[in-house]
Structure formats: structure tokens, C-alpha cells
Write a protein that holds these residues in place. Sequence first.
Motif, PDB file in Angstrom:
ATOM      1  N   SER A 112      12.268   2.894   6.046  1.00 14.76           N
ATOM      2  CA  SER A 112      12.512   2.408   7.408  1.00 14.76           C
ATOM      3  C   SER A 112      13.657   3.207   8.003  1.00 14.76           C
ATOM      4  O   SER A 112      14.633   3.501   7.300  1.00 14.76           O
ATOM      5  N   PRO A 118      15.163  -0.752   2.508  1.00  9.47           N
ATOM      6  CA  PRO A 118      14.443  -1.863   3.151  1.00  9.47           C
ATOM      7  C   PRO A 118      13.794  -2.772   2.118  1.00  9.47           C
ATOM      8  O   PRO A 118      13.633  -2.407   0.953  1.00  9.47           O
ATOM      9  N   CYS A 120      10.580  -4.265   0.639  1.00  7.95           N
ATOM     10  CA  CYS A 120       9.174  -3.868   0.580  1.00  7.95           C
ATOM     11  C   CYS A 120       8.412  -4.851  -0.305  1.00  7.95           C
ATOM     12  O   CYS A 120       8.869  -5.176  -1.398  1.00  7.95           O
ATOM     13  N   VAL A 140       7.093  -3.568   5.061  1.00 10.57           N
ATOM     14  CA  VAL A 140       8.424  -2.997   4.928  1.00 10.57           C
ATOM     15  C   VAL A 140       9.298  -3.591   6.030  1.00 10.57           C
ATOM     16  O   VAL A 140       8.965  -3.479   7.209  1.00 10.57           O
ATOM     17  N   SER A 141      10.409  -4.239   5.648  1.00  8.34           N
ATOM     18  CA  SER A 141      11.294  -4.889   6.623  1.00  8.34           C
ATOM     19  C   SER A 141      12.718  -4.363   6.464  1.00  8.34           C
ATOM     20  O   SER A 141      13.180  -4.116   5.342  1.00  8.34           O
ATOM     21  N   ALA A 142      13.412  -4.219   7.600  1.00  2.00           N
ATOM     22  CA  ALA A 142      14.782  -3.715   7.559  1.00  2.00           C
ATOM     23  C   ALA A 142      15.547  -4.152   8.799  1.00  2.00           C
ATOM     24  O   ALA A 142      14.953  -4.486   9.835  1.00  2.00           O
ATOM     25  N   SER A 152      16.129  -5.493  14.115  1.00  2.00           N
ATOM     26  CA  SER A 152      15.387  -5.810  12.904  1.00  2.00           C
ATOM     27  C   SER A 152      13.923  -5.463  13.164  1.00  2.00           C
ATOM     28  O   SER A 152      13.428  -5.651  14.268  1.00  2.00           O
ATOM     29  N   GLU A 153      13.250  -4.960  12.144  1.00  2.00           N
ATOM     30  CA  GLU A 153      11.850  -4.609  12.312  1.00  2.00           C
ATOM     31  C   GLU A 153      11.113  -4.737  10.989  1.00  2.00           C
ATOM     32  O   GLU A 153      11.707  -4.730   9.915  1.00  2.00           O
ATOM     33  N   SER A 154       9.801  -4.868  11.087  1.00  2.00           N
ATOM     34  CA  SER A 154       8.953  -4.793   9.907  1.00  2.00           C
ATOM     35  C   SER A 154       7.673  -4.067  10.283  1.00  2.00           C
ATOM     36  O   SER A 154       7.198  -4.151  11.413  1.00  2.00           O
ATOM     37  N   ARG A 155       7.146  -3.335   9.309  1.00  2.00           N
ATOM     38  CA  ARG A 155       5.923  -2.559   9.500  1.00  2.00           C
ATOM     39  C   ARG A 155       4.881  -3.033   8.487  1.00  2.00           C
ATOM     40  O   ARG A 155       5.217  -3.471   7.390  1.00  2.00           O
ATOM     41  N   ASP A 173       3.332  -1.605  13.584  1.00  2.00           N
ATOM     42  CA  ASP A 173       4.465  -2.522  13.664  1.00  2.00           C
ATOM     43  C   ASP A 173       3.987  -3.950  13.468  1.00  2.00           C
ATOM     44  O   ASP A 173       2.899  -4.328  13.915  1.00  2.00           O
TER      45      ASP A 173
END
Length: 249
Positions: A112, A118, A120, A140-142, A152-155, A173
Motif C-alpha cells: 500500500s 499494511p 493483508c 490490503v488495508s493501511a 485510510s484505505e483498503s484494496r 478499491d
Amino acid sequence: MNKYIYGIILSICFSACTGVKTNKNEVNTENDSIITNETKDGLISNKDSLFFDTLQYSVLDTLPNREIFYIKESIDTEGEQNHDSTTLYLYKYENGESRLIDSTIIEGFNLSPLNDKPDCQWLDTCYILNDTTIAYSHKVSASNFSFEDHMSESRIDFIAVSPNSIRHVLSDDLNFYTCRKHISDHEDCEGTNKTFKTSDTKTNGYFDLVVTEYKWHEQINAESNEIIDGSSKKNSYLMKFKDGKYKKK
């Protein structure tokens, strides 16, 4: 491998994702990972089992034709320290033996831009893509609060498994959040959340994906956390399978 170990593997298979496979699955980000037989640092805790090398065991399940398979994950640790390259290996397990069926190399699978380490995980949610193919969701979050905009985001990634192949078919996303502090007594916060589910229609032999996107914006009192003003918007669209990937229509 002896019959005792084979029995353990078979019992795990029937308790994994096979119990929740439908064509209306949605991502549940609160579920635990479907990774089993691992310690928290990713090392195999049971030496007397399927795993005798350093590859990380990730998924064990059964295909619609009842073939038992498992996925192992290998991160390239040579040279660069950021582990850009990840290889997923698909193994078939039969009659006490396992053999390598296919593999795929994915760049940035566990990375990330917001954080060097991150979170996972493989999600419990599985997706039936067609009569022979299952997709497994990986998240995957960070977060990074050192930026002026706290983010903050996660994919989410979909890994499709069939009797003869393993493929990376989607990267998108899942959640995004940012909050900017102002000199005044309020913060501007906004974000996007997405959910995925399979539809009843097909493109090139694969079920289409229905993506529901929820966008929101809020002004928050920085001291009381009271919402001063806010708005939201929700819309849905299809992703179709073309040229080996799911793409927005």
C-alpha cells in the motif's frame, strides 16, 4: 502423507469456503482470514503436515468437481526490501500426494502507498464465477496519519481458481477515508465504500460483478465530534470479464 493427515485435510476442506458459496456473495470485511494451520507470523505451526518448505500456506478448499486444492504464497525477498513481487502457487491434492498445477506472479499484491506494513488477509467470502471457477478475495488495508490529510484505505483483489489454473482477475478499491483538519473548529471528512456480488448475467462465460459504491462527505466539530453537515450518494455498476480481467462496463 499418511491417512491421518489426509483425514485432517479433508475435514478442513469441507469447513472452508465451500459452505458459503453462492452467486450473491458480498464482501464481509469483518470476517477472519481463511488462512489455517498458521501462526500469527505466517510460519507453519504443524510441522507434520502438508507443508515442508518456506512458502506461506494461504487457502485450502475444494473445487466444484470436488478436487482438493491449496494455494501457497511466496514473497520475493531478494534485493528490494519492499517485496513488490508475490507468487501464488496452485497445488492439487489427491491420494495423499500434492502436485503443482499453476502459478501466477502479482506485483504489489501485499503493498500500500500509505504504509510500509499494511494489514493483508484472505477474506472468508468466495465467489462462484462459473461452473468450474471460484474467486477468493484478498484485502490490503493501511492508514497514514502523518499526512496533512489523514487517510485510510483498503484494496481488494480477486484470485480465480479452476481445475487447471490460478489467475489474478480483479484489483479494485474497497474503502477509502480521508479527514482534513482546518484552523477553524471543524474537520472535513469524506470517503468511499464498495461492495461486490455476482449477478445472474454472464460475459465470456463468467458471471458479471455488481459493484455498489457509496460516497459520503461530512463536516465534524473537532472538539465534540458532532456532525455539522453531511451528504452521501449511492450508485451501482457492472464489471464484466474481458481479456482475462474484470473491467468496469
